[in-house]
Design a protein around this motif. Structure first.
Motif: not given
Length: 136
Positions: A14-22, A127-136
């Motif tokens: 949610r934070l990433i989607q809302e661009q609170v966490w860039v 692990q899945s989440f970290l992999a997803s943000i690694a390639t975001a």
């Protein structure tokens, strides 16, 4: 454990989607390394089921160590996220897979098989989440 990690991932998404966490390049690099280390530590459910309880516990502790090492290399939201994830995984530090010959275990307890499965699932989710943000 699984529920706490699930909630952390939802909040982070949610934070990433809302661009609170860039996400910055350091976040992606550390996330990629942590994801790879977690995958190495706790493989597939089928593989983990073939292992002894001692080996499963060893792998869970390796995963927690991978989270702690990643945490040491970042600041800000990723550090806060990894810190919360490490806290959620700390019960594995109080588990034991060996019998206590004299009864003294420093408070360590023998987990049920379901607890191993839950911890492993939580790590796979992390692990899945970290992999997803690694390639975001």
């Amino acid at each position: 454990m699984r529920t706490v990690i699930e909630e952390l991932v939802k909040e982070a998404e949610r934070l990433i989607q809302e661009q609170v966490w860039v996400l910055i390049s350091t976040d992606r690099t550390v996330a990629a390394k942590a994801a790879a280390d977690l995958h190495t530590a706790v493989g597939t459910e089928q593989f983990q089921q073939t292992l002894s309880e001692v080996a499963r516990l060893e792998h869970l502790r390796e995963a927690l160590a991978a989270v702690a090492i990643a945490l040491a290399h970042v600041h800000g939201r990723l550090a806060w996220f990894l810190g919360a994830a490490a806290t959620a995984l700390t019960p594995v530090l109080h588990w034991r897979a060996l019998p206590a010959e004299d009864g003294r275990t420093f408070g360590a307890v023998t987990p049920a098989l379901a607890q191993y499965v839950e911890a492993e699932d939580a790590i796979r989710q992390l692990q899945s989440f970290l992999a997803s943000i690694a390639t975001a």
